[in-house]
Design an enzyme around this catalytic site. Structure first.
Site, PDB file in Angstrom:
ATOM      1  N   LYS A   1       0.803  -1.230   0.000  1.00 12.26           N
ATOM      2  CA  LYS A   1       0.000   0.000   0.000  1.00 12.26           C
ATOM      3  C   LYS A   1       0.838   1.284   0.000  1.00 12.26           C
ATOM      4  CE  LYS A   1      -4.238  -1.883   1.940  1.00 12.26           C
ATOM      5  NZ  LYS A   1      -5.353  -1.661   2.869  1.00 12.26           N
TER       6      LYS A   1
ATOM      7  N   ASP B   1      -9.964   3.064   2.185  1.00 11.82           N
ATOM      8  CA  ASP B   1     -10.067   2.324   3.461  1.00 11.82           C
ATOM      9  C   ASP B   1     -10.718   3.186   4.550  1.00 11.82           C
ATOM     10  OD1 ASP B   1      -8.936  -0.113   2.650  1.00 11.82           O
ATOM     11  OD2 ASP B   1      -6.903   0.630   2.984  1.00 11.82           O
TER      12      ASP B   1
END
Ligand code: ATR
Length: 283
Positions: free
Chosen positions: A74, A110
């Site tokens: 990420k 997220d």
């Protein structure tokens, strides 16, 4: 609904991770493509860390339409993108990439997905006092999202206190309106919280609960970002204490829904995607 044929016009989406074989994202996104009749397919592509730069060049070379990025990539993908949305910049991590003619835009769904997952609790973070357990990448993303959403105070507890302190030192200058503090377990228990969020892996790969909810002065809501198992020991204790609680399924669902919209420009079929996740989780 019958699946559209895979043919020369099929757009390819993927999740890049290592390992990634157990990802539920293919279930969720393929169900959504099918529901909306889109000529698209979503696959899992295991990508070892040392190959992540090559994988992103491959994205362009093979004209994949978009990807999700998961552990451990990420943050590693950031240098190889053409554009990074402000929220992903603040979080320092990307979980969704859109490819438009070789121009790669990274974003992060997220934190916003987590915020949407709070809806069943009827909870909005603005002006609330929130405790986070853990100080890894997940905690960091949620701290940014919660501070951005106007939380009054974010209290971080972590097994390794230095990591919590470092996170607070790094993020505090970005969010002067939110009181950020790293605390010991004793200080954590002495507090009153509108919401306690577990971002540690305790309850998933490690048995038990990261904290004892009964030891706190007050806890009004609990969120665990773990979804496998659905009822972690922490959530079981919340239920015993009659504290309204959610697990991480909603976060997984809504980060996926927002990624879907980022790629396709269309509203995500939330119910279909939720059912696909639930079916994928059924042993
Ligand atoms: P992620 O990126 O998903 O947040 P991570 O960076 O590996 O994952 O972070 C895992 C978190 O779980 C950390 O806060 C970790 O605490 P440490 O920083 O002390 O390692 C926490 N964690 C893992 N095992 C734990 C345990 N047995 N007890 C308490 N916390 C634990």
């Amino acid at each position: 609904m019958t699946r559209p044929a895979i043919n020369g016009n099929t757009r390819v989406y993927a999740v890049l991770g290592h390992p990634v074989e157990h990802s539920l994202s293919p279930d969720m996104h393929n169900a959504a493509f099918q529901e909306l009749g889109l000529n698209a397919v979503y696959v899992a592509l295991p990508s070892p860390p040392e190959q992540i730069e090559a994988a992103l060049h491959g994205l362009r070379a093979l004209n994949l339409a978009g990807v999700n990025v998961t552990v451990p990539h990420k943050s590693a993908v950031l240098p190889f993108l053409d554009e990074i949305t402000p929220i992903a910049q603040k979080i320092g991590a990307v979980n969704t990439i859109r490819n438009r003619k070789g121009h790669l835009v990274g974003t992060n769904t997220d934190a916003s997905g987590f915020l949407r997952s709070l809806e069943p609790l009827n909870f909005a973070p603005a002006n609330q006092t929130i405790a986070l357990l853990g100080a890894g990448g997940s905690a960091r993303g949620l701290m940014v999202g919660l501070a951005d959403a106007g939380a009054a105070a974010l209290t971080i507890w972590n097994r390794t206190p230095e990591r919590a302190q470092a996170l607070v030192a790094e993020l505090a200058p970005l969010f002067p309106q939110t009181r950020l503090q790293a605390v010991s377990q004793e200080e954590l228990y002495a507090g009153r919280y509108d919401l306690v969020i577990n971002t540690t892996t305790v309850g998933m790969s490690i048995p038990g609960a990261p904290v004892d909810l009964a030891a706190f002065q007050e806890v009004r809501h609990v969120a665990d970002i773990i979804y496998r198992p659905a009822h972690t020991p922490l959530l079981q204790q919340a239920e015993q204490l009659r504290i309204p609680a959610i697990n991480g399924l909603g976060m997984l669902l809504h980060q996926g829904c927002e990624a879907f919209t980022f790629w396709t420009g269309q509203p995500a079929p939330v119910g279909v995607m939720r059912n696909a996740l639930l079916a994928g989780l059924t042993p």
